[in-house]
Design a protein around this motif. Structure first.
Motif, PDB file in Angstrom:
ATOM      1  N   THR A  80       6.358  -5.252  -6.327  1.00  6.03           N
ATOM      2  CA  THR A  80       5.702  -5.906  -5.198  1.00  6.03           C
ATOM      3  C   THR A  80       6.398  -5.578  -3.885  1.00  6.03           C
ATOM      4  O   THR A  80       5.751  -5.237  -2.891  1.00  6.03           O
ATOM      5  N   VAL A  81       7.718  -5.669  -3.879  1.00  9.96           N
ATOM      6  CA  VAL A  81       8.476  -5.359  -2.662  1.00  9.96           C
ATOM      7  C   VAL A  81       8.249  -3.907  -2.242  1.00  9.96           C
ATOM      8  O   VAL A  81       7.951  -3.612  -1.077  1.00  9.96           O
ATOM      9  N   LEU A  82       8.356  -3.020  -3.211  1.00  6.38           N
ATOM     10  CA  LEU A  82       8.167  -1.611  -2.905  1.00  6.38           C
ATOM     11  C   LEU A  82       6.744  -1.332  -2.422  1.00  6.38           C
ATOM     12  O   LEU A  82       6.520  -0.516  -1.528  1.00  6.38           O
ATOM     13  N   TRP A  83       5.816  -2.057  -2.983  1.00  3.93           N
ATOM     14  CA  TRP A  83       4.417  -1.872  -2.615  1.00  3.93           C
ATOM     15  C   TRP A  83       4.163  -2.312  -1.170  1.00  3.93           C
ATOM     16  O   TRP A  83       3.516  -1.594  -0.403  1.00  3.93           O
ATOM     17  N   VAL A  84       4.690  -3.465  -0.812  1.00  2.96           N
ATOM     18  CA  VAL A  84       4.535  -3.955   0.557  1.00  2.96           C
ATOM     19  C   VAL A  84       5.159  -2.961   1.535  1.00  2.96           C
ATOM     20  O   VAL A  84       4.603  -2.660   2.595  1.00  2.96           O
ATOM     21  N   LEU A  85       6.304  -2.435   1.165  1.00  5.70           N
ATOM     22  CA  LEU A  85       6.972  -1.446   2.006  1.00  5.70           C
ATOM     23  C   LEU A  85       6.135  -0.174   2.130  1.00  5.70           C
ATOM     24  O   LEU A  85       6.077   0.460   3.189  1.00  5.70           O
ATOM     25  N   TRP A  86       5.502   0.183   1.045  1.00  2.00           N
ATOM     26  CA  TRP A  86       4.666   1.381   1.008  1.00  2.00           C
ATOM     27  C   TRP A  86       3.450   1.216   1.918  1.00  2.00           C
ATOM     28  O   TRP A  86       3.017   2.148   2.593  1.00  2.00           O
ATOM     29  N   VAL A  87       2.942  -0.009   1.954  1.00  2.00           N
ATOM     30  CA  VAL A  87       1.759  -0.279   2.766  1.00  2.00           C
ATOM     31  C   VAL A  87       2.124  -0.416   4.238  1.00  2.00           C
ATOM     32  O   VAL A  87       1.464   0.130   5.111  1.00  2.00           O
ATOM     33  N   PHE A  88       3.202  -1.131   4.505  1.00  2.00           N
ATOM     34  CA  PHE A  88       3.519  -1.466   5.885  1.00  2.00           C
ATOM     35  C   PHE A  88       4.557  -0.539   6.515  1.00  2.00           C
ATOM     36  O   PHE A  88       4.818  -0.638   7.713  1.00  2.00           O
ATOM     37  N   GLY A  89       5.186   0.291   5.727  1.00  2.00           N
ATOM     38  CA  GLY A  89       6.243   1.124   6.277  1.00  2.00           C
ATOM     39  C   GLY A  89       7.501   0.303   6.481  1.00  2.00           C
ATOM     40  O   GLY A  89       7.763  -0.637   5.734  1.00  2.00           O
ATOM     41  N   LYS A  90       8.294   0.646   7.463  1.00  2.00           N
ATOM     42  CA  LYS A  90       9.491  -0.131   7.780  1.00  2.00           C
ATOM     43  C   LYS A  90       9.141  -1.596   7.903  1.00  2.00           C
ATOM     44  O   LYS A  90       8.070  -1.951   8.392  1.00  2.00           O
ATOM     45  N   MET A  91      10.070  -2.469   7.532  1.00  2.00           N
ATOM     46  CA  MET A  91       9.778  -3.889   7.641  1.00  2.00           C
ATOM     47  C   MET A  91      11.084  -4.671   7.726  1.00  2.00           C
ATOM     48  O   MET A  91      12.067  -4.322   7.092  1.00  2.00           O
ATOM     49  N   LEU A 131      15.441   3.631  -4.451  1.00  2.00           N
ATOM     50  CA  LEU A 131      14.017   3.565  -4.089  1.00  2.00           C
ATOM     51  C   LEU A 131      13.793   3.077  -2.669  1.00  2.00           C
ATOM     52  O   LEU A 131      12.732   3.314  -2.094  1.00  2.00           O
ATOM     53  N   ILE A 132      14.774   2.361  -2.106  1.00  2.00           N
ATOM     54  CA  ILE A 132      14.643   1.887  -0.725  1.00  2.00           C
ATOM     55  C   ILE A 132      15.986   2.016  -0.006  1.00  2.00           C
ATOM     56  O   ILE A 132      17.019   2.262  -0.632  1.00  2.00           O
ATOM     57  N   ARG A 133      15.941   1.831   1.314  1.00  2.00           N
ATOM     58  CA  ARG A 133      17.140   1.894   2.144  1.00  2.00           C
ATOM     59  C   ARG A 133      17.209   0.675   3.039  1.00  2.00           C
ATOM     60  O   ARG A 133      16.191   0.167   3.503  1.00  2.00           O
ATOM     61  N   ARG A 134      18.419   0.217   3.329  1.00  2.00           N
ATOM     62  CA  ARG A 134      18.642  -0.818   4.334  1.00  2.00           C
ATOM     63  C   ARG A 134      19.142  -0.164   5.625  1.00  2.00           C
ATOM     64  O   ARG A 134      20.062   0.645   5.586  1.00  2.00           O
ATOM     65  N   VAL A 160      14.216  -2.729   6.247  1.00  2.00           N
ATOM     66  CA  VAL A 160      14.131  -2.125   4.923  1.00  2.00           C
ATOM     67  C   VAL A 160      13.003  -1.107   4.914  1.00  2.00           C
ATOM     68  O   VAL A 160      11.941  -1.347   5.493  1.00  2.00           O
ATOM     69  N   MET A 161      13.244   0.010   4.262  1.00  2.00           N
ATOM     70  CA  MET A 161      12.178   1.011   4.142  1.00  2.00           C
ATOM     71  C   MET A 161      12.322   1.782   2.830  1.00  2.00           C
ATOM     72  O   MET A 161      13.412   1.871   2.260  1.00  2.00           O
ATOM     73  N   ALA A 162      11.209   2.319   2.360  1.00  2.00           N
ATOM     74  CA  ALA A 162      11.222   3.067   1.111  1.00  2.00           C
ATOM     75  C   ALA A 162      11.819   4.448   1.330  1.00  2.00           C
ATOM     76  O   ALA A 162      11.691   5.026   2.403  1.00  2.00           O
ATOM     77  N   THR A 163      12.502   4.946   0.313  1.00  2.00           N
ATOM     78  CA  THR A 163      12.966   6.331   0.349  1.00  2.00           C
ATOM     79  C   THR A 163      11.837   7.249  -0.102  1.00  2.00           C
ATOM     80  O   THR A 163      10.758   6.786  -0.483  1.00  2.00           O
ATOM     81  N   ASP A 164      12.081   8.546  -0.052  1.00  2.00           N
ATOM     82  CA  ASP A 164      11.074   9.483  -0.543  1.00  2.00           C
ATOM     83  C   ASP A 164      10.799   9.253  -2.023  1.00  2.00           C
ATOM     84  O   ASP A 164       9.649   9.278  -2.463  1.00  2.00           O
ATOM     85  N   TYR A 169      12.994 -10.685   6.750  1.00  2.00           N
ATOM     86  CA  TYR A 169      12.370 -12.007   6.660  1.00  2.00           C
ATOM     87  C   TYR A 169      10.852 -11.900   6.541  1.00  2.00           C
ATOM     88  O   TYR A 169      10.220 -12.674   5.831  1.00  2.00           O
ATOM     89  N   GLN A 170      10.268 -10.872   7.204  1.00  2.00           N
ATOM     90  CA  GLN A 170       8.840 -10.630   7.039  1.00  2.00           C
ATOM     91  C   GLN A 170       8.525 -10.233   5.606  1.00  2.00           C
ATOM     92  O   GLN A 170       7.554 -10.691   5.004  1.00  2.00           O
ATOM     93  N   LEU A 171       9.363  -9.335   5.099  1.00  2.00           N
ATOM     94  CA  LEU A 171       9.164  -8.808   3.754  1.00  2.00           C
ATOM     95  C   LEU A 171       9.171  -9.935   2.718  1.00  2.00           C
ATOM     96  O   LEU A 171       8.324  -9.995   1.829  1.00  2.00           O
ATOM     97  N   ALA A 172      10.128 -10.840   2.863  1.00  2.00           N
ATOM     98  CA  ALA A 172      10.218 -11.961   1.925  1.00  2.00           C
ATOM     99  C   ALA A 172       8.963 -12.821   1.985  1.00  2.00           C
ATOM    100  O   ALA A 172       8.395 -13.202   0.957  1.00  2.00           O
TER     101      ALA A 172
END
Lengths: 168, 168
Positions: free
Chosen positions: B64-75, B103-106, B118-122, B78-81
């Motif tokens: 779910t977290v990765l998916w939200v990041l995938w949809v919204f890009g950087k986030m 899978l992600i980076r801070r 937070v954002m997803a890696t390649d 607190y928004q992500l949570a």
DNA sequence: ATAATATTGTTTGAGTCCTAACGAAATCAA
DNA sequence: TTGATTTCGTTAGGACTCAAACAATATTAT
């Protein structure tokens, strides 16, 4: 604000349609329905814990186990786990917690030395008698925006979804 | 059999009506609806993990977290949570797990030293591109027993339920 | 400018959750 | 009657979950 409350499905749908999944074989309506089911579940779980349960040392899962016991009376562990929708390993932990708080008892099966029977104590019964109406009132509060016909329609559709995996 | 699959609401309703709650102010329809929402959620979570997620070191929450990041890009965290419906403490753990698996980076916020982005890696993007259609296909599978009009009606009712707590 | 307040992400502790491995007990086989 | 298999509940390990306490940073008040 409690987590999982906002209904952002519309935003997400627009967002996702505009970015990744145009070409893919993705159905946004199915996605929105399932994802909102999760939002409702999370919202109800957290709200009921904060309002009623945690002050009595009960988690939502613990409440569920105690509730099933309250409805069915004595029950064998493997049945109890299945009824609560959790694995047997998880049930062991929850039952131990409830036992620690004096809300349920473990009894060994008279014939079969492997099985154990679980039942609520008097304290557990009393607590459930007080809590169950409150939880049910929250359930009513959740669906208060629906007509009676809509409510039964919702129940029917959820039942259809539950049976969608019967013959995979 | 996976846990939480069977639809025993009917049995429970009879059972409960026959035992404890005749006199109390209890609405069985509301109870059945909410309880079946939980059953659907549990069933979907477990099934998707077993079929697609766990073999990639992903839990449903991590997905779910990765998916939200995938949809919204950087986030921002607190928004992500909030978008994922989890507390910020829980998010910290999930983000750490995802980061551990690459899978992600801070990233730290350029202006505000408290916040983190937070954002997803390649690797995360690629994995999500492969997994998302599979999850969506499972979602479609779940609602395949419903007509199109029923599906949108379901989505509408769930939205109503989600808004039931807007003005408590 | 300094102090009080608020916000952000992390940590902590208890509990839940899964799968997988385990020991004990029952059943089945030959 | 042993031996193999199955079926219980428990345990182990890793991850998620919350609320509450915490440290670091930012904002507001005086």
């Amino acid at each position: 604000m409690p987590p999982g409350i906002r209904d952002t499905s519309q935003t997400i749908q627009e967002r996702i349609a505009a970015t990744h999944v145009n070409s893919l074989d993705v159905d946004l309506d199915s996605m929105a329905a399932i994802s909102n089911i999760f939002r409702v579940a999370v919202m109800f779980r957290n709200l009921s814990e904060r309002r009623f349960l945690l002050k009595h040392n009960l988690t939502f899962s613990g409440f569920t186990v105690l509730w099933v016991l309250w409805v069915f009376g004595k029950m064998e562990s493997y049945q109890l786990a299945e009824e609560c929708g959790i694995s047997k390993g998880t049930l062991t932990g929850i039952v131990s917690t409830l036992e620690k708080h004096g809300l349920i008892r473990r009894i060994r099966h008279p014939q079969d030395g492997r099985r154990k029977i679980v039942m609520a104590t008097d304290r557990g019964e009393t607590l459930m008698h007080r809590l169950f109406p409150k939880i049910n009132r929250l359930e009513q509060e959740f669906v208060r925006g629906l007509e009676q016909t809509e409510l039964s329609s919702l129940a029917r559709m959820l039942r259809i979804i539950l049976h969608s995996q019967d013959t995979p």
